[in-house]
Design a protein around this motif. Structure first.
Motif, PDB file in Angstrom:
ATOM      1  N   LYS A 116       6.536  44.296  43.331  1.00  0.00           N
ATOM      2  CA  LYS A 116       5.070  44.360  43.419  1.00  0.00           C
ATOM      3  C   LYS A 116       4.453  42.961  43.478  1.00  0.00           C
ATOM      4  CE  LYS A 116       1.093  46.320  40.995  1.00  0.00           C
ATOM      5  NZ  LYS A 116       0.660  47.133  39.853  1.00  0.00           N
ATOM      6  N   VAL A 117       4.878  42.083  42.572  1.00  0.00           N
ATOM      7  CA  VAL A 117       4.263  40.747  42.536  1.00  0.00           C
ATOM      8  C   VAL A 117       4.725  39.881  43.699  1.00  0.00           C
ATOM      9  CG1 VAL A 117       3.857  40.852  40.049  1.00  0.00           C
ATOM     10  CG2 VAL A 117       5.934  39.725  40.904  1.00  0.00           C
ATOM     11  N   MET A 118       5.929  40.101  44.204  1.00  0.00           N
ATOM     12  CA  MET A 118       6.406  39.301  45.335  1.00  0.00           C
ATOM     13  C   MET A 118       5.873  39.815  46.664  1.00  0.00           C
ATOM     14  SD  MET A 118      10.167  38.140  44.127  1.00  0.00           S
ATOM     15  CE  MET A 118      10.404  38.136  42.354  1.00  0.00           C
ATOM     16  N   GLU A 119       5.540  41.119  46.735  1.00  0.00           N
ATOM     17  CA  GLU A 119       4.847  41.605  47.928  1.00  0.00           C
ATOM     18  C   GLU A 119       3.446  41.012  47.976  1.00  0.00           C
ATOM     19  OE1 GLU A 119       5.000  45.899  48.104  1.00  0.00           O
ATOM     20  OE2 GLU A 119       7.098  45.894  48.731  1.00  0.00           O
ATOM     21  N   ALA A 120       2.832  40.825  46.811  1.00  0.00           N
ATOM     22  CA  ALA A 120       1.505  40.209  46.750  1.00  0.00           C
ATOM     23  C   ALA A 120       1.570  38.735  47.152  1.00  0.00           C
ATOM     24  CB  ALA A 120       0.916  40.349  45.352  1.00  0.00           C
ATOM     25  N   ASP A 121       2.641  38.060  46.748  1.00  0.00           N
ATOM     26  CA  ASP A 121       2.826  36.641  47.079  1.00  0.00           C
ATOM     27  C   ASP A 121       4.303  36.303  46.934  1.00  0.00           C
ATOM     28  OD1 ASP A 121       2.942  33.887  47.361  1.00  0.00           O
ATOM     29  OD2 ASP A 121       1.380  33.478  45.880  1.00  0.00           O
ATOM     30  N   PRO A 122       5.003  36.104  48.061  1.00  0.00           N
ATOM     31  CA  PRO A 122       6.431  35.799  47.995  1.00  0.00           C
ATOM     32  C   PRO A 122       6.767  34.585  47.121  1.00  0.00           C
ATOM     33  CG  PRO A 122       5.820  36.319  50.250  1.00  0.00           C
ATOM     34  CD  PRO A 122       4.536  36.217  49.450  1.00  0.00           C
ATOM     35  N   MET A 123       5.824  33.670  46.914  1.00  0.00           N
ATOM     36  CA  MET A 123       6.073  32.503  46.063  1.00  0.00           C
ATOM     37  C   MET A 123       6.227  32.871  44.591  1.00  0.00           C
ATOM     38  SD  MET A 123       6.589  30.049  48.033  1.00  0.00           S
ATOM     39  CE  MET A 123       6.671  28.754  46.813  1.00  0.00           C
ATOM     40  N   ASN A 124       5.910  34.105  44.230  1.00  0.00           N
ATOM     41  CA  ASN A 124       6.124  34.545  42.855  1.00  0.00           C
ATOM     42  C   ASN A 124       7.613  34.657  42.529  1.00  0.00           C
ATOM     43  OD1 ASN A 124       3.453  34.568  42.058  1.00  0.00           O
ATOM     44  ND2 ASN A 124       3.119  36.648  42.822  1.00  0.00           N
ATOM     45  N   LEU A 125       8.447  34.477  43.536  1.00  0.00           N
ATOM     46  CA  LEU A 125       9.895  34.405  43.334  1.00  0.00           C
ATOM     47  C   LEU A 125      10.245  33.357  42.284  1.00  0.00           C
ATOM     48  CD1 LEU A 125      12.887  34.889  44.133  1.00  0.00           C
ATOM     49  CD2 LEU A 125      12.533  33.190  45.925  1.00  0.00           C
ATOM     50  N   GLN A 126       9.479  32.277  42.239  1.00  0.00           N
ATOM     51  CA  GLN A 126       9.779  31.173  41.326  1.00  0.00           C
ATOM     52  C   GLN A 126       9.777  31.583  39.858  1.00  0.00           C
ATOM     53  OE1 GLN A 126       6.524  28.170  41.014  1.00  0.00           O
ATOM     54  NE2 GLN A 126       5.416  29.606  42.347  1.00  0.00           N
ATOM     55  N   PHE A 127       9.167  32.707  39.518  1.00  0.00           N
ATOM     56  CA  PHE A 127       9.078  33.129  38.122  1.00  0.00           C
ATOM     57  C   PHE A 127      10.190  34.094  37.721  1.00  0.00           C
ATOM     58  CE2 PHE A 127       4.759  32.186  39.604  1.00  0.00           C
ATOM     59  CZ  PHE A 127       4.484  31.116  38.768  1.00  0.00           C
ATOM     60  N   CYS A 128      11.020  34.501  38.680  1.00  0.00           N
ATOM     61  CA  CYS A 128      12.064  35.484  38.421  1.00  0.00           C
ATOM     62  C   CYS A 128      13.411  34.778  38.295  1.00  0.00           C
ATOM     63  CB  CYS A 128      12.091  36.489  39.568  1.00  0.00           C
ATOM     64  SG  CYS A 128      12.967  38.004  39.176  1.00  0.00           S
TER      65      CYS A 128
END
Length: 145
Positions: free
Chosen positions: A89-101
């Motif tokens: 859900k959060v990476m579909e909103a912004d692929p850069m949220n990958l950095q938090f996983c």
């Protein structure tokens, strides 16, 4: 640094620092009880703990190698895990949220301190606040809040 006492029948302090990027809770609970509660809170949600990093043991083991004699933690570990549904859900909103996983929750105890601190990195505004809400729920469940 903002600090406030939460009532729950135990000494519990939540801290969010302005210059810091962590949310922490300090409790008068045994370290092993907190880590057991954390493991249960994570797995009870159907999440899998990917890794437990034994940061305290590593720092203690290597302190002389780096020219130190300071014991920073009695015990300190970081639990890493992910939520497939929430991460998508959060990476579909912004692929850069990958950095938090993967997401991490740390538990620590300092020398001479009977209290245990548990916490996680504060997430940025936007979709990642939903991850922060999940992390906060897990931590509060771990300490019986």
């Amino acid at each position: 640094m903002k600090s406030f006492l939460l009532a729950a029948g135990l000494a519990l302090t939540a801290t969010v620092g302005l210059a810091e990027t962590a949310v922490t809770y300090t409790v008068d609970q045994d370290y092993d009880d907190v880590t057991f509660g954390l493991e249960s809170a994570i797995t009870d949600r159907g999440l899998v703990i990917d890794a437990v990093s034994h940061v305290g043991a590593m720092l203690e083991r290597t302190k002389e190698d780096v020219g130190s004699d300071v014991t920073i933690f009695t015990r300190a570990e970081v639990y890493s895990f992910c939520s497939a549904a929430l991460s998508r859900k959060v990476m579909e909103a912004d692929p850069m949220n990958l950095q938090f996983c993967p997401y991490g929750i740390f538990v620590m105890q300092k020398p001479g301190d009977a209290q245990t601190t548990i916490g996680y990195r504060a997430m940025p505004d936007g979709p990642m606040k939903e991850v922060q809400m999940m992390l906060d729920e897990i931590v509060k469940e771990a300490i019986g809040e």
